[in-house]
Write a protein that holds these residues in place. Structure first.
Motif, mmCIF file in Angstrom:
data_model
loop_
_atom_site.group_PDB
_atom_site.id
_atom_site.type_symbol
_atom_site.label_atom_id
_atom_site.label_comp_id
_atom_site.label_asym_id
_atom_site.label_seq_id
_atom_site.Cartn_x
_atom_site.Cartn_y
_atom_site.Cartn_z
ATOM 1 N N GLN A 90 36.970 43.710 48.104
ATOM 2 C CA GLN A 90 37.635 42.809 49.263
ATOM 3 C C GLN A 90 39.035 41.173 48.689
ATOM 4 O O GLN A 90 39.597 41.029 49.299
ATOM 5 N N LYS A 91 38.412 41.302 47.259
ATOM 6 C CA LYS A 91 38.668 40.261 46.923
ATOM 7 C C LYS A 91 40.800 40.828 45.844
ATOM 8 O O LYS A 91 40.396 41.595 45.635
ATOM 9 N N SER A 92 41.050 40.359 46.010
ATOM 10 C CA SER A 92 42.688 40.151 45.453
ATOM 11 C C SER A 92 43.446 38.496 45.262
ATOM 12 O O SER A 92 42.814 37.879 45.926
ATOM 13 N N HIS A 93 44.423 38.697 44.236
ATOM 14 C CA HIS A 93 45.577 36.853 44.765
ATOM 15 C C HIS A 93 44.679 35.933 44.491
ATOM 16 O O HIS A 93 44.868 35.171 44.720
ATOM 17 N N ASP A 94 43.156 35.709 43.580
ATOM 18 C CA ASP A 94 42.760 35.024 42.979
ATOM 19 C C ASP A 94 42.551 34.553 41.059
ATOM 20 O O ASP A 94 42.373 35.872 41.316
ATOM 21 N N PRO A 95 42.544 33.530 40.882
ATOM 22 C CA PRO A 95 42.493 33.540 39.599
ATOM 23 C C PRO A 95 41.402 34.335 38.854
ATOM 24 O O PRO A 95 41.038 34.951 37.575
ATOM 25 N N LYS A 96 40.121 34.465 39.763
ATOM 26 C CA LYS A 96 38.875 35.297 38.892
ATOM 27 C C LYS A 96 40.025 36.063 39.441
ATOM 28 O O LYS A 96 38.886 37.681 38.920
ATOM 29 N N ASN A 97 40.228 36.816 40.283
ATOM 30 C CA ASN A 97 40.346 38.034 41.107
ATOM 31 C C ASN A 97 41.359 38.608 41.191
ATOM 32 O O ASN A 97 41.591 38.756 41.987
ATOM 33 N N PRO A 98 42.277 38.790 40.440
ATOM 34 C CA PRO A 98 44.305 38.656 40.625
ATOM 35 C C PRO A 98 43.707 40.247 41.141
ATOM 36 O O PRO A 98 45.241 40.386 41.466
ATOM 37 N N THR B 37 43.520 43.995 43.008
ATOM 38 C CA THR B 37 43.566 44.015 44.870
ATOM 39 C C THR B 37 42.721 45.730 44.576
ATOM 40 O O THR B 37 42.758 46.481 43.164
ATOM 41 N N ALA B 38 41.667 46.201 44.786
ATOM 42 C CA ALA B 38 40.851 47.442 44.785
ATOM 43 C C ALA B 38 41.946 48.296 44.965
ATOM 44 O O ALA B 38 41.212 49.148 43.045
ATOM 45 N N GLY B 39 42.642 48.690 44.708
ATOM 46 C CA GLY B 39 43.458 50.210 44.724
ATOM 47 C C GLY B 39 43.916 50.001 43.335
ATOM 48 O O GLY B 39 44.278 50.683 42.648
ATOM 49 N N GLU B 40 44.486 49.096 42.935
ATOM 50 C CA GLU B 40 45.277 48.638 41.798
ATOM 51 C C GLU B 40 44.103 48.597 40.643
ATOM 52 O O GLU B 40 44.195 49.489 39.576
ATOM 53 N N ARG B 41 42.780 48.645 40.876
ATOM 54 C CA ARG B 41 41.872 48.680 39.758
ATOM 55 C C ARG B 41 41.480 50.106 39.664
ATOM 56 O O ARG B 41 40.949 50.831 38.589
ATOM 57 N N VAL B 42 41.288 50.877 41.256
ATOM 58 C CA VAL B 42 40.982 52.216 40.800
ATOM 59 C C VAL B 42 41.968 52.985 39.986
ATOM 60 O O VAL B 42 42.095 53.792 39.344
#
Ligand code: ATP
Ligand code: MG
Length: 170
Positions: A39-47, A49-54
């Protein structure tokens, strides 16, 4: 048919992940890849999205000889039922590969076999080091598969990371 499970945040997917996955592929027929903190994205440790990581994982493993399923898994904040949460979201698996002490403990308590894969240049190949180099304008590309660098370029990943790292005092 033996199917393994491997989980990470993949912020971003780097060559350490790639090396582990190719070594797991020698032991099993298929691999389920859990994308943690989905669910995390757009933060410094988790820039990302899940879909981008897929996308990163799909392109990085295109030429690797392993059938994989990348499944986003949201945080539950309830460790005692975390293994059930994962099983409810994934294809069935027989064995887990992890070096994370909490992950190892939770799967062992659930009676699932856990194997600890070797580390590959842990100092250099890490998500934290990759993000640090992106922020500092250093060479992050050498830490990730070429296909992942292309995805990060396509989505403007470095600019995004720099932007979400700022505060309104900057
Ligand atoms: P971050 O620094 O953002 O935590 P990370 O490099 O630890 O990123 P994760 O996605 O958190 O990457 O890691 C997923 C799993 O991959 C973890 O269990 C971690 O131990 C393992 N891992 C990460 N880097 C390596 C590496 N270079 N060699 C072997 N295993 C690794
Ligand atoms: Mg980590």
């Amino acid at each position: 048919m033996r199917r393994a499970f491997y989980i990470g945040r993949f912020q971003p997917f780097h060559l350490g992940h790639y090396s582990i996955i190719t070594s797991i592929a020698e032991d099993v027929d298929e691999l389920v890849i859990g994308i943690g903190s989905a669910q995390k994205s757009h933060d410094p440790k988790n820039p990302f999205t899940a879909g981008e990581r897929v996308m990163m994982i799909r392109h990085a493993l295109k030429d690797a000889d392993i059938t994989h399923y990348a499944i986003p898994i949201e945080d539950l904040q309830r460790n005692a039922v975390w293994v059930s949460h994962i099983i409810s979201m994934t294809p069935p698996f027989d064995v887990v590969y992890s070096n994370n002490p909490l992950v190892i403990q939770l799967f062992k308590e659930a009676g699932i076999e856990v194997r600890q894969p070797p580390m590959f240049h842990r100092g250099g190949y890490s998500g934290s080091e990759t993000r640090r180099r992106m922020l500092e304008g250093e060479n992050w590309r050498e830490l990730v598969p070429d296909a992942v660098a292309k995805v990060i370029d396509e989505i403007g990943g470095v600019e995004r990371l720099k932007q979400v790292f700022k505060t309104d005092f900057d």
